[in-house]
Design an enzyme around this catalytic site. Structure first.
Site: not given
Ligand code: MG
Ligand code: ZN
Ligand code: ADP
Length: 188
Positions: A89, A148, A180
């Site tokens: 992170e 998708c 998308c």
């Molecule tokens: Mg992670």
């Molecule tokens: Zn997609």
């Protein structure tokens, strides 16, 4: 990444959207270093409070012991304790993570970093751009589009919060492919 330096340290980065396997890949690399009997130290920011305090945990439940960092510079206190430094992170650290990682690599350490290179708006995230500039090796991983099934390079926020940092899981985010993701913006 087939050849790695033998005469000094380096920085390698695993980046990609949420759910793309960054933590999984980070853990895989660090466990292999442990198998090679290298000393490994692993760090995560205190921002990431999703799971157990003393472990980094991937979405498929792999985990490895880690140290939660409140002050970025404190990573350097471990300089002589480890050969390999793992950081998860990385986007949540302040800019001083860049000099900390460079310092470690300059001192012969291997630094393996995982982080989101972009936020839910597609903008670069925290210190990641400069880390990517400084890294010798970059691996970019994709998730699977939840809409998708194509390779997904975007983290789409489902919740309505607008701050850049909102820690969450599938309750707040989904991985989407380019088309998308663009579609989801048009739907708003
Ligand atoms: Mg992670
Ligand atoms: Zn997609
Ligand atoms: P990251 O650190 O990039 O968020 P993790 O390494 O924690 O990702 O988790 C990767 C795992 O997440 C995969 O192995 C898979 O089991 C799970 N997963 C859940 N949703 C998705 C998705 N949309 N695409 C790919 N993997 C997913």
């Amino acid at each position: 990444m087939t050849l790695t330096p033998v005469n000094g340290g380096w920085i390698e980065i695993i980046c990609g959207p949420m759910f793309s396997g960054k933590t999984e890949e980070l853990i895989r690399r660090l466990v292999r270093a442990q198998i090679a009997k290298q000393r490994v130290a692993i760090f995560k920011p205190s921002t990431d409070n999703r799971y157990e305090e003393d472990f980094i945990v991937s979405h498929n439940q792999r985990k490895i012991q880690s140290i939660q960092v409140k002050k970025t510079q404190s990573i350097l206190d471990h300089k002589d304790d480890a050969d390999v430094f793992g950081i998860d992170e990385a986007q949540f650290f302040d800019d001083s993570i860049v000099s900390v990682c460079k310092d470690l690599a300059n001192c012969g350490r291997r630094v393996v970093i995982a982080g989101l290179e972009k936020d839910y708006l597609g903008k670069s995230f925290g210190p990641m751009p400069q880390l990517l500039v400084d890294a010798e090796y970059i691996t970019k991983v994709n998730a699977i589009c939840m809409s998708c099934g194509d390779p997904a390079n975007y983290s789409h926020r489902i919740s309505r919060e607008k701050k850049q940092v909102v820690v969450g899981e599938t309750d707040k985010y989904e991985a989407l492919c380019r088309s998308c993701y663009v579609q989801s913006k048009e739907d708003v």
